[in-house]
Design a protein around this motif. Structure first.
Motif, PDB file in Angstrom:
ATOM      1  N   GLY A   1       0.846  -1.286   0.049  1.00  0.00           N
ATOM      2  CA  GLY A   1       0.012  -0.156  -0.045  1.00  0.00           C
ATOM      3  C   GLY A   1       0.818   1.324  -0.010  1.00  0.00           C
ATOM      4  N   PRO A   2       0.245   2.408  -0.207  1.00  0.00           N
ATOM      5  CA  PRO A   2      -1.151   2.678  -0.524  1.00  0.00           C
ATOM      6  C   PRO A   2      -1.352   2.431  -1.951  1.00  0.00           C
ATOM      7  CG  PRO A   2       0.175   4.786  -0.411  1.00  0.00           C
ATOM      8  CD  PRO A   2       0.966   3.715  -0.085  1.00  0.00           C
ATOM      9  N   GLY A   3      -2.468   2.425  -2.395  1.00  0.00           N
ATOM     10  CA  GLY A   3      -2.868   2.152  -3.757  1.00  0.00           C
ATOM     11  C   GLY A   3      -4.265   1.592  -3.950  1.00  0.00           C
ATOM     12  N   LEU A   4      -4.413   0.966  -4.941  1.00  0.00           N
ATOM     13  CA  LEU A   4      -5.953   0.617  -5.359  1.00  0.00           C
ATOM     14  C   LEU A   4      -5.968  -0.984  -4.773  1.00  0.00           C
ATOM     15  CD1 LEU A   4      -6.109   1.353  -9.080  1.00  0.00           C
ATOM     16  CD2 LEU A   4      -7.057   2.558  -7.300  1.00  0.00           C
ATOM     17  N   ILE A   5      -7.139  -1.263  -3.898  1.00  0.00           N
ATOM     18  CA  ILE A   5      -7.225  -2.375  -3.051  1.00  0.00           C
ATOM     19  C   ILE A   5      -7.283  -3.678  -4.104  1.00  0.00           C
ATOM     20  CG2 ILE A   5      -9.879  -2.327  -3.089  1.00  0.00           C
ATOM     21  CD1 ILE A   5      -7.236  -3.679  -0.287  1.00  0.00           C
ATOM     22  N   GLY A   6      -7.856  -3.600  -5.117  1.00  0.00           N
ATOM     23  CA  GLY A   6      -7.917  -4.619  -6.032  1.00  0.00           C
ATOM     24  C   GLY A   6      -6.584  -4.915  -6.511  1.00  0.00           C
ATOM     25  N   SER A   7      -5.784  -3.985  -6.876  1.00  0.00           N
ATOM     26  CA  SER A   7      -4.484  -4.194  -7.470  1.00  0.00           C
ATOM     27  C   SER A   7      -3.338  -4.503  -6.423  1.00  0.00           C
ATOM     28  CB  SER A   7      -4.190  -2.821  -8.150  1.00  0.00           C
ATOM     29  OG  SER A   7      -4.920  -2.271  -9.360  1.00  0.00           O
ATOM     30  N   LEU A   8      -3.630  -4.063  -5.082  1.00  0.00           N
ATOM     31  CA  LEU A   8      -2.642  -4.246  -4.276  1.00  0.00           C
ATOM     32  C   LEU A   8      -2.785  -5.979  -3.903  1.00  0.00           C
ATOM     33  CD1 LEU A   8      -2.816  -1.467  -1.871  1.00  0.00           C
ATOM     34  CD2 LEU A   8      -1.133  -2.128  -3.135  1.00  0.00           C
ATOM     35  N   LEU A   9      -4.341  -6.520  -3.831  1.00  0.00           N
ATOM     36  CA  LEU A   9      -4.304  -7.970  -3.389  1.00  0.00           C
ATOM     37  C   LEU A   9      -3.877  -8.817  -4.542  1.00  0.00           C
ATOM     38  CD1 LEU A   9      -8.139  -7.695  -2.830  1.00  0.00           C
ATOM     39  CD2 LEU A   9      -6.376  -8.611  -1.082  1.00  0.00           C
ATOM     40  N   VAL A  10      -3.603  -8.493  -5.772  1.00  0.00           N
ATOM     41  CA  VAL A  10      -3.090  -9.273  -6.838  1.00  0.00           C
ATOM     42  C   VAL A  10      -1.523  -9.478  -6.605  1.00  0.00           C
ATOM     43  CG1 VAL A  10      -2.370  -9.296  -9.253  1.00  0.00           C
ATOM     44  CG2 VAL A  10      -4.652  -8.699  -8.513  1.00  0.00           C
ATOM     45  N   GLY A  11      -0.859  -8.356  -6.231  1.00  0.00           N
ATOM     46  CA  GLY A  11       0.433  -8.508  -5.966  1.00  0.00           C
ATOM     47  C   GLY A  11       0.930  -9.012  -4.620  1.00  0.00           C
ATOM     48  N   VAL A  12       0.036  -8.681  -3.500  1.00  0.00           N
ATOM     49  CA  VAL A  12       0.401  -9.242  -2.162  1.00  0.00           C
ATOM     50  C   VAL A  12       0.197 -10.868  -2.101  1.00  0.00           C
ATOM     51  CG1 VAL A  12      -0.398  -9.268   0.169  1.00  0.00           C
ATOM     52  CG2 VAL A  12       0.095  -7.084  -1.160  1.00  0.00           C
TER      53      VAL A  12
ATOM     54  N   SER B   1       3.428  12.651  -7.287  1.00  0.00           N
ATOM     55  CA  SER B   1       3.204  11.674  -8.389  1.00  0.00           C
ATOM     56  C   SER B   1       1.646  12.262  -8.600  1.00  0.00           C
ATOM     57  CB  SER B   1       3.187  10.510  -7.858  1.00  0.00           C
ATOM     58  OG  SER B   1       2.386   9.941  -6.794  1.00  0.00           O
ATOM     59  N   GLY B   2       0.842  11.026  -9.483  1.00  0.00           N
ATOM     60  CA  GLY B   2      -0.628  11.380  -9.631  1.00  0.00           C
ATOM     61  C   GLY B   2      -1.259  11.344  -8.448  1.00  0.00           C
ATOM     62  N   GLY B   3      -0.786  10.479  -7.417  1.00  0.00           N
ATOM     63  CA  GLY B   3      -1.559  10.417  -6.329  1.00  0.00           C
ATOM     64  C   GLY B   3      -1.008  10.953  -5.131  1.00  0.00           C
ATOM     65  N   HIS B   4       0.081  11.511  -4.952  1.00  0.00           N
ATOM     66  CA  HIS B   4       0.758  11.828  -3.611  1.00  0.00           C
ATOM     67  C   HIS B   4       1.716  13.132  -4.195  1.00  0.00           C
ATOM     68  CE1 HIS B   4      -0.460   8.344  -1.663  1.00  0.00           C
ATOM     69  NE2 HIS B   4      -0.263   7.817  -2.496  1.00  0.00           N
ATOM     70  N   THR B   5       1.573  14.115  -3.202  1.00  0.00           N
ATOM     71  CA  THR B   5       2.522  15.125  -3.197  1.00  0.00           C
ATOM     72  C   THR B   5       3.032  15.208  -1.656  1.00  0.00           C
ATOM     73  OG1 THR B   5       1.559  16.440  -4.876  1.00  0.00           O
ATOM     74  CG2 THR B   5       3.151  17.377  -3.651  1.00  0.00           C
ATOM     75  N   ASP B   6       3.978  14.486  -1.259  1.00  0.00           N
ATOM     76  CA  ASP B   6       4.476  14.589   0.251  1.00  0.00           C
ATOM     77  C   ASP B   6       6.006  14.815   0.451  1.00  0.00           C
ATOM     78  OD1 ASP B   6       2.102  13.220   0.965  1.00  0.00           O
ATOM     79  OD2 ASP B   6       2.794  11.234   0.116  1.00  0.00           O
TER      80      ASP B   6
END
Length: 347
Positions: A82-93, A152-157
């Motif tokens: 994480g963080p990310g799209l839950i469905g996508s993360l599930l595939v990798g994890v 990035s597209g989802g974060h500016t930290d």
């Protein structure tokens, strides 16, 4: 030590093998299966589409990354949790957990944002043999305390790094991230998704002073970011434009890029000075933006000459598995025996 990295936080399916050789983290392979063309048709990422494509490509991508290397050469598996799209993360994890269990390899859970930071430690064989090794940093060349700007597209930290075990997020985006602002404004202008690279290209021929666009939170006392106001201002300006010809489009892109870059640079330099950092690390997809790189370098040269700027190779700025493997070298391993003990640990 050699680590297999797996990255599926968003729309990319990545697998890479990184080896620690002396001081260097050498990229032996870095494979990416992208579903970008599908998302370009809809002007943005559809989570279900991304996850389905990742289910389709995860194993072939891993197999391709391991060609000529083999499992016997892999000491551990690092995966984005994480963080990310839950469905996508599930595939990798789930893929990483299964491989770790079956092959009895240590499992290394990696935060995606830390992956972008550790992209600065990656080196290719050609860079490792370069006559100018300072162009590509090694762990010994990056000194702490350091400040990381992950954009990035989802974060500016903004993250202060005391050492490899101490991270403090001192600022973040309150709404739209910088990359998201690029994409949404690009949609207003009829540009293809993702719009950031196109805006940067058009901006090269434009006059950044043509349009007076806001710089949200540039003078605030904190280190947070906000780009939703810029997006709204861009919408108002585009409605005023009677004819969007090539010149006007280039000028508008240059103005947008400068507004975003100006905020990023000034707040980052102020944070770097406040915390007295020795290294400034850039990461994330927007880190590939040439104006941002040059502006940060120029600002450091004039205001903080003793602080060194480190920027990953462009191919390691966007989402990739090599950066996840790199972060894995500095992550506390989880023995494979614990993989099934607490599955919620990885979400």
């Amino acid at each position: 030590m050699t680590i297999l990295g797996i990255e599926t936080s968003c729309d990319e399916t990545g697998a890479a093998v990184v080896e620690k050789k002396g001081r260097d983290l050498l990229v032996l392979s870095n494979e990416i299966a992208s579903s970008l063309t599908l998302h370009a048709e809809t002007g943005g990422i559809i989570p279900e589409t991304a996850a389905r494509e990742q289910l389709r490509y995860i194993l072939p991508t891993i197999e391709k990354a391991l060609q000529g290397i083999g499992w016997d050469h892999i000491d551990a598996i690092a995966v984005t949790y994480g963080p990310g799209l839950i469905g996508s993360l599930l595939v990798g994890v789930e893929t990483a957990k299964t491989l770790a269990y079956v092959l009895k390899k240590p499992l290394l859970p990696v935060n995606h944002m830390y992956g972008h930071i550790y992209a600065n430690w990656l080196r290719t064989e050609s860079n490792a043999q370069s006559e100018k090794p300072s162009l590509r940093p090694t762990p010994d060349e990056i000194t702490f305390p350091a400040l990381a700007l992950v954009v990035s597209g989802g974060h500016t930290d903004l993250i202060v790094i005391g050492n490899h075990e101490t991270f403090e997020v001192i600022g973040g985006t309150r709404d739209d991230a910088a990359g998201e602002a690029f994409d949404k404004i690009g949609r207003l202008l009829g540009l293809p998704y993702p719009a950031g690279p196109t805006i940067a290209k058009l901006a090269e021929k434009g006059n950044r002073k043509t349009f007076d666009l806001p710089r949200p939170l540039i003078g605030s006392d904190d280190f947070d970011f906000s780009f939703s106001g810029l997006k709204t201002a861009a919408l108002r300006e585009t409605k005023k434009i009677k004819k969007l010809n090539d010149t006007t489009l280039s000028d508008f892109c240059a103005s947008v890029q400068w507004s975003i870059t100006d905020v990023l640079v000034k707040k980052t330099i102020r944070a770097a000075a406040h915390y007295g950092v020795k290294s400034l690390l850039l990461g994330g997809g927007v880190a590939a933006n040439e104006q941002l790189r040059e502006s940060l370098q120029e600002a450091l040269r004039s205001q903080m000459p003793s602080t060194t700027l480190f920027v990953p190779e462009r191919k390691f700025c966007t989402d990739n598995a090599a950066m996840i493997a790199a972060a894995g070298f500095f992550t506390q391993p989880l023995p494979w025996q614990k993989v099934t003990a607490d599955p919620q640990l990885y979400y």
